[in-house]
Each structure stands twice: as structure tokens, then as C-alpha cells.
Design an enzyme around this catalytic site. Structure first.
Site, PDB file in Angstrom:
ATOM      1  N   ASP A 106       4.498  14.631   4.007  1.00  0.00           N
ATOM      2  CA  ASP A 106       5.500  14.016   3.142  1.00  0.00           C
ATOM      3  C   ASP A 106       4.777  13.088   2.164  1.00  0.00           C
ATOM      4  O   ASP A 106       4.349  11.996   2.544  1.00  0.00           O
ATOM      5  CB  ASP A 106       6.514  13.219   3.987  1.00  0.00           C
ATOM      6  CG  ASP A 106       7.572  12.570   3.111  1.00  0.00           C
ATOM      7  OD1 ASP A 106       7.429  12.585   1.860  1.00  0.00           O
ATOM      8  OD2 ASP A 106       8.550  12.029   3.675  1.00  0.00           O
TER       9      ASP A 106
ATOM     10  N   ASP B 158       7.193  -8.812  -2.648  1.00  0.00           N
ATOM     11  CA  ASP B 158       6.876  -7.382  -2.604  1.00  0.00           C
ATOM     12  C   ASP B 158       7.275  -6.760  -3.952  1.00  0.00           C
ATOM     13  O   ASP B 158       8.176  -7.261  -4.619  1.00  0.00           O
ATOM     14  CB  ASP B 158       7.687  -6.746  -1.467  1.00  0.00           C
ATOM     15  CG  ASP B 158       7.344  -5.282  -1.229  1.00  0.00           C
ATOM     16  OD1 ASP B 158       6.628  -4.998  -0.259  1.00  0.00           O
ATOM     17  OD2 ASP B 158       7.812  -4.418  -2.008  1.00  0.00           O
TER      18      ASP B 158
ATOM     19  N   ASP C 207      13.134   7.922   1.927  1.00  0.00           N
ATOM     20  CA  ASP C 207      11.746   7.442   1.905  1.00  0.00           C
ATOM     21  C   ASP C 207      11.326   6.704   3.179  1.00  0.00           C
ATOM     22  O   ASP C 207      10.831   5.576   3.135  1.00  0.00           O
ATOM     23  CB  ASP C 207      11.518   6.544   0.683  1.00  0.00           C
ATOM     24  CG  ASP C 207      11.639   7.313  -0.619  1.00  0.00           C
ATOM     25  OD1 ASP C 207      12.474   8.243  -0.692  1.00  0.00           O
ATOM     26  OD2 ASP C 207      10.904   7.006  -1.566  1.00  0.00           O
TER      27      ASP C 207
ATOM     28  N   TYR D  46      -0.290  -1.123  -0.129  1.00  0.00           N
ATOM     29  CA  TYR D  46      -0.768   0.218   0.225  1.00  0.00           C
ATOM     30  C   TYR D  46      -2.186   0.516  -0.227  1.00  0.00           C
ATOM     31  O   TYR D  46      -2.724   1.572   0.096  1.00  0.00           O
ATOM     32  CB  TYR D  46       0.230   1.257  -0.306  1.00  0.00           C
ATOM     33  CG  TYR D  46       1.606   0.925   0.214  1.00  0.00           C
ATOM     34  CD1 TYR D  46       1.918   1.167   1.551  1.00  0.00           C
ATOM     35  CD2 TYR D  46       2.547   0.264  -0.570  1.00  0.00           C
ATOM     36  CE1 TYR D  46       3.157   0.793   2.071  1.00  0.00           C
ATOM     37  CE2 TYR D  46       3.779  -0.113  -0.067  1.00  0.00           C
ATOM     38  CZ  TYR D  46       4.075   0.152   1.253  1.00  0.00           C
ATOM     39  OH  TYR D  46       5.284  -0.241   1.778  1.00  0.00           O
TER      40      TYR D  46
ATOM     41  N   HIS E  49      13.829  -3.091   3.137  1.00  0.00           N
ATOM     42  CA  HIS E  49      14.703  -2.032   2.605  1.00  0.00           C
ATOM     43  C   HIS E  49      15.764  -1.579   3.598  1.00  0.00           C
ATOM     44  O   HIS E  49      16.678  -0.836   3.246  1.00  0.00           O
ATOM     45  CB  HIS E  49      13.881  -0.803   2.203  1.00  0.00           C
ATOM     46  CG  HIS E  49      12.918  -1.082   1.095  1.00  0.00           C
ATOM     47  ND1 HIS E  49      13.322  -1.574  -0.127  1.00  0.00           N
ATOM     48  CD2 HIS E  49      11.563  -0.957   1.023  1.00  0.00           C
ATOM     49  CE1 HIS E  49      12.249  -1.734  -0.901  1.00  0.00           C
ATOM     50  NE2 HIS E  49      11.179  -1.370  -0.226  1.00  0.00           N
TER      51      HIS E  49
HETATM   52  N1  Q9C Z   1       6.223   6.816  -5.358  1.00  0.00           N
HETATM   53  C1  Q9C Z   1       7.854  -1.118   1.107  1.00  0.00           C
HETATM   54  O1  Q9C Z   1       7.007  -1.482   0.308  1.00  0.00           O
HETATM   55  N2  Q9C Z   1       9.025   5.127  -2.302  1.00  0.00           N
HETATM   56  N3  Q9C Z   1       8.478   0.037   0.991  1.00  0.00           N
HETATM   57  C2  Q9C Z   1       7.898   5.966  -2.487  1.00  0.00           C
HETATM   58  C3  Q9C Z   1       6.728   7.348  -4.130  1.00  0.00           C
HETATM   59  C4  Q9C Z   1       9.081   4.398  -1.096  1.00  0.00           C
HETATM   60  C5  Q9C Z   1       8.215   0.880  -0.134  1.00  0.00           C
HETATM   61  C6  Q9C Z   1       8.036   6.705  -3.749  1.00  0.00           C
HETATM   62  C7  Q9C Z   1       8.581   3.010  -1.244  1.00  0.00           C
HETATM   63  C8  Q9C Z   1       8.904   2.180  -0.052  1.00  0.00           C
HETATM   64  C9  Q9C Z   1       8.146  -1.944   2.294  1.00  0.00           C
HETATM   65 ZN    ZN Z   2       7.052  -2.682  -1.338  1.00  0.00          ZN
END
Ligand code: Q9C
Ligand code: ZN
Length: 673
Positions: free
Chosen positions: A20, A172, A92, A305, A135
């Protein structure tokens, strides 16, 4: 009073089990690299280790529905196929047989942190957790989040400790819509979030992430969204929002506890955020929040990340919580056009709710919405083109330099007979005065050439400044006979080095060395109630308040929106902070000011007080040692005359000082007046 660190390896024990692309960035190493960096930098050892616990059903039900909890409870027993299918109903996010256990630990970690801080076991702390939380919603997992750790912690803190007001700062890069939904109509929890938005093109693409979602019913005004409509936001953009939105509102709100949704995907290098703020900006964001709520701050990890960027940012945050001085904030060249548009939109959307924003310019809503449509088309074209080239090249940035903390925090130059407070060192150069310097001082500053006491005091003062320049001492305080002379003496000495810049903050109307500002090596800001003629010099800034410094609201507004912004942009190597006996500034405000200014000049602050002010030595020293200042109480609206005077001043100065800007040129959003 220490800093708690909560970490448990168990939370690394779940991962994505299928392919994924949207979820592949949320990996167990996020936690291990962060923790290893804390260990490697000697920071973990300086923290108080606090164990995690599992959040109970009752804890989780503070925010989530029974149906949702029961559904998640079944996931440990599901087959891979069942887990995939279960995952599909949410956005997500992914599930794993061990994620329910980890999610209970993540929420429990936030609660353990709240307990440690609220019971006084520690002053503040950080919890390194997975899965993140902001989220997740009442009945839904989302964005890698299962339970809303920080929202649960806020409800828990209110319930268990009877707190009246909790501030949640979500730095964030994503909008914590779960937190917003949870507290939307609740005026006891102020939620602040900035987030990549790109006019609703960026995930989670919600209309309600825009700045006009201000909260509902009784909670109107208590939800603050700052949408970033472009990527590449920098340190200046982040700090501008702190100086001109978050800090004034937070001080007015006066929280009993600060919770931080500490996501680091807002830093440079992060593939999600695509922002350009450096990891050391988190030292400043943390520092600027550390004097709210009597220092009670709990940071809970959310996103982040890019493993290197994440680890660096976590270290900057924890090191600041531990009380080490922040590094010099470099390259603050002012906010970009897009950030200014957001700043302006937020301030005007909230002006009816916060007296500190009352004077913010109104923008006709039609102006912004047409703008949005035009911009949307532009953005679409650009992202399509940029998409291919961009992903290949990796962002590079220098590793933040090691923060070396001076062996001595606070040194005091005191007249004989005045006791030195605990934890500080009495400082004197009397054993070894440099004869050349003594002669110079005698010539330049002393009317009575044989006044040995005065001579010793000034020599000691200079010697103290030199030790700060060498980073052997962090900060200092001197009780002197004549603050004006001492100020002059220090400014002259410090400016003699080529690269030095000195920020002089004078509270009260002492005679200030206003002529030393010509060369830009001194920035002088003076607060008093004396009207002075309009200044033309960029580096001499008299701030006149009606009731001098005795109006807490007016002074705080000036300190945050004017002084801090100026100070950060000027980036001094030394801060000299002076208060005259008749300044009228209440002690609590003085301590807040002393605390906040230590974010500058690597914490090199020299406080000068007049000899008679023995009574203030203890509390000032405490602030210099890094103790949290007491809260100011909820602030009322400052006098209109003061607000207008400050706005006029800010307006006049923003041509020279970009961090004072709050409106974008050419948006039709000029300030009132
Ligand atoms: N560009 C937190 O930072 N979307 N969650 C990904 C791919 C999910 C982020 C889309 C991002 C979730 C805690
Ligand atoms: Zn985030």
C-alpha cells in the site's frame, strides 16, 4: 523538576503487511531511530524514564464510541484477509494483529505523561508513540491513527485534575481533524493546527480544515486552523504564525496544561509535508510554549516520515524541554506571500473572538474565495509538472550543530551584603582586574575616578559578558548603581567585536544609549509611558504604552507581536535586559519576558537591575535558571489607545522588519487605521 521520556519498544512491533503505497512510510524505525538519537546524544539519560501503560476501555471511551472500540478489539484475532478488509472501511490507515495493543499503549503513554506532569513528578515531557493519534475520530481510524492519543489525554486531564483550560498545539504538517471534531464545540479546549492544505488539494482535503472553521456554538473561537497553501514553508513562516497568532491567543487563553501533537513531518526532508523548516525550529517552537501553564507541557509524537529529519527534530524538542538553550535561529528572512495570506485570513477570522486580534484587518470574504479559485488552477498545473522531477531528488540540509551547554548557567554580580540565590554563582573579577580595561572604564564612565566599588562592578560586568561570549557562562544578572551607565558600558564593549549584535530591552524610562544604534550593532527597544518623537532609526524603537508597563495585556501584546518578532529577525549574540525600579511591570510579566527572551542569542541574557531592587534578584535568577514563569491569568482587552499605538508602530516598522508583517501586500487587506 525534570523531563519525562516515555518509550517502549513494544510500539515498534507492528507494521504494514501488504502493499500500500500510501501507508508504506509509517514504519517501526520511526520510533527506533528517534529513540536511538536521544540515547546517542546523551538526552535519554537526562530524562526521567516513565513506563507506558495500556489505556483502559474507560480511557478510550472518553473520545471513541463503544462500537468502534469493540470493532478494533477484534483485530488481533483476524486473518490477513480480514485485516485488509477491515482496513478498507477507513482512509489511509492499516491494521495488524498487534496494532490494537500498541494503540492502547500509545494512548496510555499520553496519559502516563499527563499524570507525571500533573502530579509534579516532572515539569514536562515527551512520549514517543506509534500509532499516532490526531486523525482518528470517534468511530473511525484514519491517517495511520487508531485512537486519538492527545484528545483522550485532554479529556482525561480535565476529568482527573479538574483543569479548566487545555491548549492543544498541533504542529504536525497534517490537519488533526479528529482533534478538531472532538472539541469543536468545547471552549475549554483550544485546538491550534497548522497544516499543508493547498486550497483543499492536499489530504485529507477537507473544507473544514480552512481558517474559517473557528469552532461551533460555545466553542466558537477555540479552533484555530492555519492552512498552508504552498509547500516549502520555512522557519520564518512558522515563527510568524507563533508570534502573530498562537502566542497572543495562548497567553490570552491562559491554559492550565499544554499538549502538543508533536508531528515532525512539518520539517525539511519529509516526503509528506514537503516543507523547508529546519529541525532546530522545534527548539524554538518548544521554548516559546514552555512558559505557558507554569511550564506544564506534554509532547506526544504524531507524524514524521523522513527518519533523519525526524530524529533530529525529536532531539531538538527533548533537549529544549530539558532546559538547554536553543541554537541561534538562522536565516529568518520574513514570511512568504502565501504564508502572509494565511496569517491574514486566520487573524481576521478570529478577530471577533480574541481581544489580541481585535485590531486585525478585515478581509472581504469574496476577495479570498475568488483568489482561491484562481490559485487552484495554477497549483494544478504546477504539481503535475513538478511531480516527476521532484520525487527523484532528495532534499539536503546540514545536521543541526551539537548544542553545547555552558558549564555554568547563571552568574550574578552583586554588591557586598546581597546574598546569592541557590543554584547560581556569585561572580566577581576583583581578584584579577585587567589594568588596561580598568583605566578605560575609569576614563569613560566614572565621574569619581576613585570609586573602587563602581569600578569593580563594571569590570565584573564586562568580564561576565566575555565569559558569555566564550560560552562558559549562559546568562547573568547584575545589581548595579546606575543601570544607564552599565547598559552603555556593556553595549560599547560588546559592539567592539566585529560580528556581535546586542539586543537591548529596556523596561521603564532609563536613559538609554540611543546613539549607539547607528551602526546596527545594537537594537534598542524601550518600553515606557513617555511619548517620544517618531524615530527614523531602524535600530532604536521606543514603545510608548499609556500606563507604562503596568497594563499586563498591552505589554504582553507588545512583547509577543513586536519585541519577539524583532528579536528573532535581528538574531543578536547577546540580549541585555534592563528594568528600572519605577517601570511598573508586574513580577509575573517580568519573569515571562525573561523566559521568552532566552530563546535568543543561545540563551545569553544579561539582566541589569538597579541596586535597590534586591527583592527581585531571586525571581529573576529563577527565570534565568530556566524555571517556568507563573501564568499571567486570562488577559482582558488592552486599552484601545495602546492597541492603536502598537499597530501604528508595527505598521511603520514592517518595511524594515519582515517578521512584523501580518498581511500580504496586494491582498486588499491593509490594517485598519
Ligand atoms: N501522500 C500522520 O502524520 N496520507 N498521518 C498519505 C500519500 C496519509 C499522516 C497520502 C497521511 C497520514 C499522523
Ligand atoms: Zn502528519
Amino acid at each position: 523538576m525534570g523531563t519525562a521520556l516515555i518509550y517502549d519498544e513494544e510500539m515498534t512491533k507492528y507494521k504494514l503487511l501488504w502493499v500500500d503505497p500510501t501507508c508504506k512510510i509509517e514504519v517501526p524505525q520511526r520510533l527506533t531511530v528517534s529513540h536511538e538519537a536521544l540515547v546517542k546524544n546523551g538526552l535519554a539519560d537526562r530524562c526521567v524514564p516513565v513506563p507506558v501503560r495500556e489505556a483502559t476501555d474507560a480511557d478510550i471511551l472518553l473520545v471513541h464510541s463503544e462500537e468502534y472500540l469493540e470493532a478494533v478489539k477484534k483485530t488481533p484475532y483476524m486473518t490477513l484477509e480480514d485485516l485488509k478488509e477491515f482496513t478498507l472501511q477507513y482512509g489511509d490507515v492499516y491494521f495488524h494483529p498487534n496494532i490494537y495493543h500498541c494503540a492502547k499503549l500509545a494512548a496510555g503513554a499520553a496519559l502516563q505523561l499527563v499524570d507525571s506532569v500533573m502530579t509534579g513528578k516532572v515539569r514536562n515531557g515527551m512520549a514517543l508513540v506509534r500509532p499516532p493519534g490526531h486523525h482518528s475520530m470517534r468511530s473511525a481510524a484514519n491517517g495511520f491513527c487508531v485512537f486519538n492519543n492527545v484528545a483522550i489525554a485532554a479529556r482525561y486531564a480535565k476529568q482527573k485534575y479538574g483543569l479548566k483550560r487545555v491548549l492543544i498545539v498541533d504542529w504536525d504538517v497534517h490537519h488533526g481533524q479528529g482533534v478538531q471534531y472532538c472539541f469543536e464545540d468545547d471552549p475549554s479546549v483550544l485546538y491550534f493546527s497548522w497544516h499543508r492544505y493547498e486550497h483543499q488539494k492536499f489530504w485529507p482535503q477537507l473544507r473544514e480544515s480552512d481558517y474559517d472553521s473557528v469552532g461551533k456554538d460555545k466553542g466558537a473561537g477555540f479552533n484555530i486552523n492555519v492552512p498552508w497553501n504552498k509547500v516549502g514553508m520555512k522557519n520564518s513562516d512558522y515563527l510568524s504564525v507563533f508570534f502573530h497568532i498562537l502566542l497572543p491567543v495562548a497567553y490570552e487563553f491562559c491554559p492550565d496544561l499544554v499538549l502538543v501533537c508533536a508531528g515532525f513531518d512539518s520539517a525539511i526532508g519529509d516526503p509528506e509535508g514537503e516543507m523547508c523548516a529546519s529541525p532546530d525550529i522545534f527548539a524554538h517552537l518548544t521554548h516559546l510554549l514552555m512558559n505557558l501553564a507554569g511550564g506544564k507541557l506534554c509532547a506526544v509524537l504524531e507524524g514524521g516520515y523522513h527518519l533523519t529529519s525526524l530524529a533530529q527534530s525529536v532531539c531538538q524538542t527533548v533537549q529544549t524541554l530539558l532546559g538547554d538553550p536553543a541554537p541561534r535561529p538562522a536565516n529568518l528572512d520574513g514570511p512568504c506571500q502565501s504564508a502572509l495570506e494565511s496569517l491574514h485570513g486566520v487573524r481576521s477570522a478570529h478577530r471577533q473572538y480574541w481581544s489580541c486580534l481585535k485590531h486585525a484587518a478585515e478581509t472581504p470574504p469574496s476577495d479570498i474565495s475568488t483568489k482561491r479559485i484562481k490559485l487552484e488552477e495554477e497549483v494544478e498545473e504546477k504539481t503535475e509538472k513538478a511531480g516527476e522531477e521532484k520525487s527523484a531528488e532528495e532534499e539536503v540540509w546540514p545536521e543541526p550543530p551539537k548544542r553545547v551547554t555552558p558549564p555554568l548557567r547563571t552568574a550574578l554580580v552583586l554588591p557586598n551584603g546581597v546574598a546569592c540565590p541557590d543554584r547560581c554563582k556569585r561572580f566577581s573579577c576583583s581578584d584579577d582586574p585587567d589594568p588596561v580595561r580598568v583605566n578605560k572604564l575609569r576614563e569613560h564612565f566614572l565621574k569619581d575616578a576613585d570609586d573602587t566599588d563602581a569600578l569593580t562592578a563594571l569590570s565584573s560586568l564586562i568580564a561576565l559578558v566575555e565569559k558569555m561570549e566564550k560560552n562558559e557562562i549562559c546568562n547573568g544578572l547584575a545589581l548595579v548603581r546606575d543601570v544607564s551607565m552599565a547598559m552603555m558600558c556593556v553595549v560599547q564593549h560588546a559592539a567592539s567585536a566585529l560580528s556581535n549584535r546586542v539586543l537591548v530591552v529596556c523596561v521603564g524610562d532609563a536613559v538609554v544609549p540611543s546613539h549607539s544604534t547607528e551602526d546596527g550593532k545594537t537594537l534598542l527597544v524601550q518600553f515606557s509611558n513617555k511619548e517620544s518623537e517618531e524615530q527614523t532609526c531602524k535600530y532604536y524603537i521606543p514603545v510608548c504604552l499609556k500606563k507604562g508597563c503596568s497594563d499586563v495585556s498591552a505589554f504582553t501584546q507588545a512583547a509577543l507581536g513586536l519585541l519577539l518578532a524583532l528579536g528573532y529577525e535581528y538574531d543578536p549574540s547577546l540580549v541585555v535586559l534592563v528594568r528600572t525600579p519605577d517601570s511598573g511591570l508586574p513580577d509575573s510579566v517580568w519573569r515571562q519576558l525573561t523566559g521568552l527572551l532566552q530563546g535568543l542569542a543561545q540563551g545569553h541574557t544579561l539582566v541589569l537591575l538597579q541596586e535597590g531592587e534586591k527583592a527581585c534578584v531571586g525571581s529573576t535568577a529563577s527565570s534565568l535558571l530556566g524555571d517556568a514563569a507563573p501564568s499571567l491569568g486570562q488577559l482582558h482587552a488592552p486599552q484601545m489607545e495602546d492597541v492603536e499605538a502598537l499597530e501604528r508602530l508595527r505598521h511603520r516598522l514592517q518595511a524594515h522588519w519582515k517578521l512584523l508583517q501580518t498581511t500580504a501586500p496586494g491582498t486588499g487587506g491593509g490594517d485598519k487605521h
